[in-house]
Design an enzyme around this catalytic site. Sequence first.
Site, PDB file in Angstrom:
ATOM      1  N   LYS A  63      11.357   3.645  72.563  1.00  7.71           N
ATOM      2  CA  LYS A  63      10.691   2.936  72.520  1.00  7.71           C
ATOM      3  C   LYS A  63      11.619   2.479  70.895  1.00  7.71           C
ATOM      4  O   LYS A  63      11.599   1.343  70.600  1.00  7.71           O
ATOM      5  CB  LYS A  63       9.515   2.984  71.211  1.00  7.71           C
ATOM      6  CG  LYS A  63       8.293   3.951  72.633  1.00  7.71           C
ATOM      7  CD  LYS A  63       7.584   2.104  73.802  1.00  7.71           C
ATOM      8  CE  LYS A  63       6.917   2.744  74.483  1.00  7.71           C
ATOM      9  NZ  LYS A  63       7.358   1.106  75.084  1.00  7.71           N
ATOM     10  N   TYR A  96      10.433   9.851  75.288  1.00  3.48           N
ATOM     11  CA  TYR A  96       9.206   8.768  74.932  1.00  3.48           C
ATOM     12  C   TYR A  96       9.900   8.684  74.135  1.00  3.48           C
ATOM     13  O   TYR A  96       9.984   6.423  73.886  1.00  3.48           O
ATOM     14  CB  TYR A  96       7.662   8.847  75.262  1.00  3.48           C
ATOM     15  CG  TYR A  96       6.891   7.682  74.863  1.00  3.48           C
ATOM     16  CD1 TYR A  96       6.317   8.358  73.661  1.00  3.48           C
ATOM     17  CD2 TYR A  96       6.975   6.795  76.044  1.00  3.48           C
ATOM     18  CE1 TYR A  96       5.565   7.002  73.395  1.00  3.48           C
ATOM     19  CE2 TYR A  96       5.664   5.528  75.624  1.00  3.48           C
ATOM     20  CZ  TYR A  96       5.073   5.843  74.248  1.00  3.48           C
ATOM     21  OH  TYR A  96       4.148   4.940  73.902  1.00  3.48           O
ATOM     22  N   SER A 139       5.303   1.673  69.664  1.00  2.00           N
ATOM     23  CA  SER A 139       5.055   2.605  69.503  1.00  2.00           C
ATOM     24  C   SER A 139       4.583   3.383  67.830  1.00  2.00           C
ATOM     25  O   SER A 139       5.874   3.318  67.744  1.00  2.00           O
ATOM     26  CB  SER A 139       4.554   3.833  70.295  1.00  2.00           C
ATOM     27  OG  SER A 139       3.905   4.841  69.978  1.00  2.00           O
TER      28      SER A 139
END
Length: 337
Positions: A157, A153, A128
């Site tokens: 990644k 989050y 992302s």
Amino acid sequence: MRREKILVTGGLGYIGSHTVVELINLGYQPIIIDNLNNSYRSVLDRIASITNQKPEFVEGDVTNAADIDALFKTHTDIRAVIHFAAFKAVGESVQQPLKYYRNNVAGLITLLECMAKAGVKNIVFSSSCTVYGDTDLSPVHEDIPIARAASPYGNTKIICEDMLRDESLTGAVRVVSLRYFNPVGAHESALIGELPLGVPNNLIPYITQTAAGIREQLTIYGDNYPTPDGTCIRDYIHVVDLAKAHVKALERFNDSDMADFEVFNLGTGNGNSVLEVVQCFERVNGLKLNYRFGERRAGDVVQIWADTRKAEDILGWKAELGLEDMMRSAWNWQRSL
Ligand code: WQD
């Protein structure tokens, strides 16, 4: 690698289901594993309606080695894995970081260990743009230094990309990591699309649910940012363009000049403000949206959009659909629900 079996983890989810459709369209044989935590088994029938082929589905969890081992024992000819299965709600990750580290990071460790046992070497990873954190370097290139992500989050990644890079250095895997910008819209059939559980965090589902009368009013989070109209800028990309990029990523494994770990931005290269998106939605769909300007949302990046040259030059992929297509398909999908 066509007509090859591809394991798609999280393949019943929003981006996963659109990718499965494109894989089938190009003659691949996707095998879906999904724990149905944030997806619906009925998506299988909708994929079948679109493609006239019902992909094989195994209910299972990437954090459970037994599930993955069993699948690799049944399918000994899987040529690559596309790994979508992960939690992705930024706000929830701030409230429950360990849930995100266990699922997103430990899940990838389990998957990689099972792939090594089964001799499956190729993985396409769902990353992302959030890894870039609060950068003012737009259009962002893949090689800019990775700052601290804006949320747990986003940090999962970054950690996953680091793990994949380290594992690729041992020769155990070859990796294409795809950094999505903002995936929006739905398949033209309006048979598959984004199905957010509960109150949507993301802009487009909130817009469509407001237009559908499910939500009273859209709040635009902040109109005093240092941007032309004061609202944040993002690179919105149609989910079908995003899905097609995953097929191009699979083909990358056939290239003799592929490095063992490669990263690509997947965006349009265009930035649009929140207000521009709202106004485009209204214009394209001929309706008036009920919205107000509210306070800024903690953690929001002021502006970010992609430098897309690397994916164009190396994957031979470029987004084709524009904001109007995204807004039209998003509204068609909402009306189908
Ligand atoms: C976009 C813009 C909001 C809702 C996140 C993750 C990213 C990916 C997509 C998982 C921002 C504004 C939003 C609303 C608003 N997720 N907004 N009112 O935050 O850019 O990206 O979701 O893969 O990894 O970081 O997307 O859609 O939440 O917000 O004004 O009700 O819309 O402030 O400027 P974001 P978003």
